[in-house]
Write an enzyme that holds these catalytic residues in place. Sequence first.
Site, PDB file in Angstrom:
ATOM      1  N   GLU A 167      -1.333  -3.851   3.677  1.00  0.00           N
ATOM      2  CA  GLU A 167      -1.004  -4.985   4.597  1.00  0.00           C
ATOM      3  C   GLU A 167       0.444  -4.575   5.047  1.00  0.00           C
ATOM      4  OE1 GLU A 167      -0.686  -8.648   2.584  1.00  0.00           O
ATOM      5  OE2 GLU A 167      -3.093  -8.586   2.025  1.00  0.00           O
TER       6      GLU A 167
ATOM      7  N   GLY B 140       2.114  -1.739   0.518  1.00  0.00           N
ATOM      8  CA  GLY B 140       1.462  -0.634   0.678  1.00  0.00           C
ATOM      9  C   GLY B 140       1.259  -0.106  -0.889  1.00  0.00           C
ATOM     10  N   SER B 141       2.174   0.550  -1.110  1.00  0.00           N
ATOM     11  CA  SER B 141       2.127   1.074  -2.736  1.00  0.00           C
ATOM     12  C   SER B 141       1.964  -0.013  -3.821  1.00  0.00           C
ATOM     13  CB  SER B 141       3.335   1.968  -3.001  1.00  0.00           C
ATOM     14  OG  SER B 141       3.403   3.105  -2.251  1.00  0.00           O
TER      15      SER B 141
ATOM     16  N   ASP C 159     -10.339   4.504  -9.733  1.00  0.00           N
ATOM     17  CA  ASP C 159     -10.785   5.554 -10.656  1.00  0.00           C
ATOM     18  C   ASP C 159     -12.192   6.298 -10.120  1.00  0.00           C
ATOM     19  OD1 ASP C 159      -9.241   4.323 -12.291  1.00  0.00           O
ATOM     20  OD2 ASP C 159     -10.735   3.261 -13.544  1.00  0.00           O
TER      21      ASP C 159
ATOM     22  N   GLU D 225      -4.966   6.008  -0.854  1.00  0.00           N
ATOM     23  CA  GLU D 225      -5.148   6.075  -2.283  1.00  0.00           C
ATOM     24  C   GLU D 225      -4.152   6.127  -3.383  1.00  0.00           C
ATOM     25  OE1 GLU D 225      -8.245   4.537  -0.881  1.00  0.00           O
ATOM     26  OE2 GLU D 225      -8.656   5.014  -2.947  1.00  0.00           O
TER      27      GLU D 225
HETATM   28  C1  FAD Z   1      -4.138   7.729   7.942  1.00  0.00           C
HETATM   29  C2  FAD Z   1      -3.932   6.583   6.829  1.00  0.00           C
HETATM   30  C3  FAD Z   1      -5.135   6.050   6.519  1.00  0.00           C
HETATM   31  C4  FAD Z   1      -5.027   5.057   5.399  1.00  0.00           C
HETATM   32  N1  FAD Z   1      -6.309   4.344   5.069  1.00  0.00           N
HETATM   33  C5  FAD Z   1      -6.377   3.414   4.541  1.00  0.00           C
HETATM   34  C6  FAD Z   1      -7.436   2.572   3.789  1.00  0.00           C
HETATM   35  O1  FAD Z   1      -8.638   3.075   4.222  1.00  0.00           O
HETATM   36  N2  FAD Z   1      -7.335   1.443   3.469  1.00  0.00           N
HETATM   37  C7  FAD Z   1      -6.133   1.263   2.875  1.00  0.00           C
HETATM   38  O2  FAD Z   1      -5.825   0.150   2.333  1.00  0.00           O
HETATM   39  N3  FAD Z   1      -4.968   1.768   3.130  1.00  0.00           N
HETATM   40  C8  FAD Z   1      -4.901   2.883   3.892  1.00  0.00           C
HETATM   41  N4  FAD Z   1      -3.879   3.535   4.168  1.00  0.00           N
HETATM   42  C9  FAD Z   1      -2.701   3.279   3.585  1.00  0.00           C
HETATM   43  C10 FAD Z   1      -2.039   3.923   2.579  1.00  0.00           C
HETATM   44  O3  FAD Z   1      -2.844   3.720   1.369  1.00  0.00           O
HETATM   45  C11 FAD Z   1      -0.468   3.476   2.467  1.00  0.00           C
HETATM   46  O4  FAD Z   1       0.140   4.175   3.309  1.00  0.00           O
HETATM   47  C12 FAD Z   1       0.172   4.138   0.883  1.00  0.00           C
HETATM   48  O5  FAD Z   1      -0.548   3.183  -0.202  1.00  0.00           O
HETATM   49  C13 FAD Z   1       1.634   3.888   0.811  1.00  0.00           C
HETATM   50  O6  FAD Z   1       2.004   2.495   1.391  1.00  0.00           O
HETATM   51  P1  FAD Z   1       2.992   2.668   2.370  1.00  0.00           P
HETATM   52  O7  FAD Z   1       2.701   3.213   3.764  1.00  0.00           O
HETATM   53  O8  FAD Z   1       3.428   1.080   2.594  1.00  0.00           O
HETATM   54  O9  FAD Z   1       4.300   3.293   1.728  1.00  0.00           O
HETATM   55  P2  FAD Z   1       5.581   2.548   0.827  1.00  0.00           P
HETATM   56  O10 FAD Z   1       4.758   2.053  -0.387  1.00  0.00           O
HETATM   57  O11 FAD Z   1       6.425   1.598   1.600  1.00  0.00           O
HETATM   58  O12 FAD Z   1       6.079   3.738   0.406  1.00  0.00           O
HETATM   59  C14 FAD Z   1       7.024   4.565   0.960  1.00  0.00           C
HETATM   60  C15 FAD Z   1       7.566   5.768  -0.141  1.00  0.00           C
HETATM   61  O13 FAD Z   1       8.118   5.112  -1.045  1.00  0.00           O
HETATM   62  C16 FAD Z   1       7.681   5.774  -2.358  1.00  0.00           C
HETATM   63  N5  FAD Z   1       7.547   4.746  -3.342  1.00  0.00           N
HETATM   64  C17 FAD Z   1       6.793   3.343  -3.332  1.00  0.00           C
HETATM   65  N6  FAD Z   1       6.968   2.695  -4.370  1.00  0.00           N
HETATM   66  C18 FAD Z   1       7.603   3.674  -5.273  1.00  0.00           C
HETATM   67  C19 FAD Z   1       7.984   3.465  -6.666  1.00  0.00           C
HETATM   68  N7  FAD Z   1       7.564   2.614  -7.494  1.00  0.00           N
HETATM   69  N8  FAD Z   1       8.458   4.682  -7.242  1.00  0.00           N
HETATM   70  C20 FAD Z   1       8.582   5.868  -6.678  1.00  0.00           C
HETATM   71  N9  FAD Z   1       8.460   5.925  -5.323  1.00  0.00           N
HETATM   72  C21 FAD Z   1       7.813   4.924  -4.666  1.00  0.00           C
HETATM   73  C22 FAD Z   1       6.009   6.102  -2.042  1.00  0.00           C
HETATM   74  O14 FAD Z   1       5.380   6.978  -2.643  1.00  0.00           O
HETATM   75  C23 FAD Z   1       6.450   6.552  -0.472  1.00  0.00           C
HETATM   76  O15 FAD Z   1       7.078   7.741  -0.404  1.00  0.00           O
HETATM   77  C24 FAD Z   1      -3.889   4.555   5.089  1.00  0.00           C
HETATM   78  C25 FAD Z   1      -2.606   5.144   5.472  1.00  0.00           C
HETATM   79  C26 FAD Z   1      -2.963   5.944   6.463  1.00  0.00           C
HETATM   80  C27 FAD Z   1      -1.498   6.623   6.892  1.00  0.00           C
END
Ligand code: FAD
Length: 399
Positions: free
Chosen positions: A134, A138-139, A251, A376
Amino acid sequence: MNLQNPKKFKMLLDQAHETAVNVLRPISRKYDKAEHAYPKELDMLASLLDGMNDGGDGLNAGAAINKRGDHDNSNKNGTNMSTALGIIEMCYGDTGLLLSMPRQGLGNSAIAAVANDEQLERFKGTWAAMAITEPGCGSDSAAIRTTATQDGDEYILNGEKIFVTSGERADSVVVWATLDKKLGRAAIKSFVVPKGTPGMKVERLEHKLGIKASDTAAISFIDCRVPAANLLGNAEIDVAKGFAGVMETFDNTRPLVAAMAVGCAKASLERIKEIFKDELDADYATPYLQSSNLAAQIYRMEAEWEAARLLTIKATWMADNKKPNSREASIAKAKAGRIGNEITLKCVELAASVGYNEDELLEKWARDSKILDIFEGTQQIQQLIIARRELGKSSSELK
Ligand SMILES: Cc1cc2nc3c(=O)[nH]c(=O)nc-3n(C[C@H](O)[C@H](O)[C@H](O)COP(=O)(O)OP(=O)(O)OC[C@H]3O[C@@H](n4cnc5c(N)ncnc54)[C@H](O)[C@@H]3O)c2cc1C
């Protein structure tokens, strides 16, 4: 220990390899350029895959049907493994096209991981995308704000999902939503929302660095009603079990994303070996320290690639044998995601101008590979999960 692919998958994998080379590769650049155009050539291929899968252990792009939990002493190489091995071959052809394959979405794996028997039957053959991410989440998938409110025998969904792979093309989307924000992660459940359900709207498609053949959608849900029977698995909020229910999805899916990274890197590695074949020792008879710097770099990449491949297969073998594999799924994803990025970019570097030029696919594979270390669960998140498992810490103890 036998490190070769199981013989029983040989025919399947040969077919996948042929498909990668003869169907996917020839249209690879076309759909890299024509972002958001549907690769219609895949329809026939999907029907072919359906036929191949009818017989049991199959070649799926995203859907593995084994469930974990019951422990027995069986030792088998099953659908999770054949799926991952098939994905490696298909991504050797093209990762974006693999992700666009009808009826093989990551949502299918979510259904396979948490659905009950009635739901497994009802959603058989559907093409399901997965919507977790959303704008504010993300993470940290526990921060989901999309809500699901029960109203009789329906749930009403409200919220916004972004970056949904196959979000526009799939038959349905598996949406993660919370039943009660106050109850934290235990209240997060997944819901199958069929395409065309009133209140569900694709707002836009994203423009991306790589995997351009795959559509990535932002979807809004405004008073979107789904049958209560579309809540996957158990509706009960078990605070003790926490996030475990929906997290089982990962998993299943993380080893498959690892397999994509292994397959994409294989394409780069094989091409670079072909370009420099006169400078490599095909029999590996030259000692490493006497090899040229170029050869040594390629041998090292091969070793890292093999390690990533074996970790991926191990995670799927555990799933096939109903062994809990969360740790191994993250290890495989972390290793394959990182090594995939390193290999594809290093191959561009070694081939220099040839690597950077659009006459070759090396530059495309480097772009395609990046996402495999992000979705993922990013590299950092996989490492965090592995550390928690190794140290016996909970998510609140190690953030
Ligand atoms: C092309 C594409 C396809 C996708 N497809 C899907 C899909 O089908 N379904 C879906 O639900 N999502 C999907 N996603 C979303 C994807 O899963 C998220 O982009 C990903 O989980 C990271 O979330 P974020 O982009 O909000 O980054 P953030 O969570 O904001 O992270 C930014 C950076 O901070 C780091 N970080 C965050 N938290 C921590 C921590 N606690 N410790 C250390 N480092 C941290 C991360 O590793 C990253 O480098 C897709 C994304 C893309 C770009």
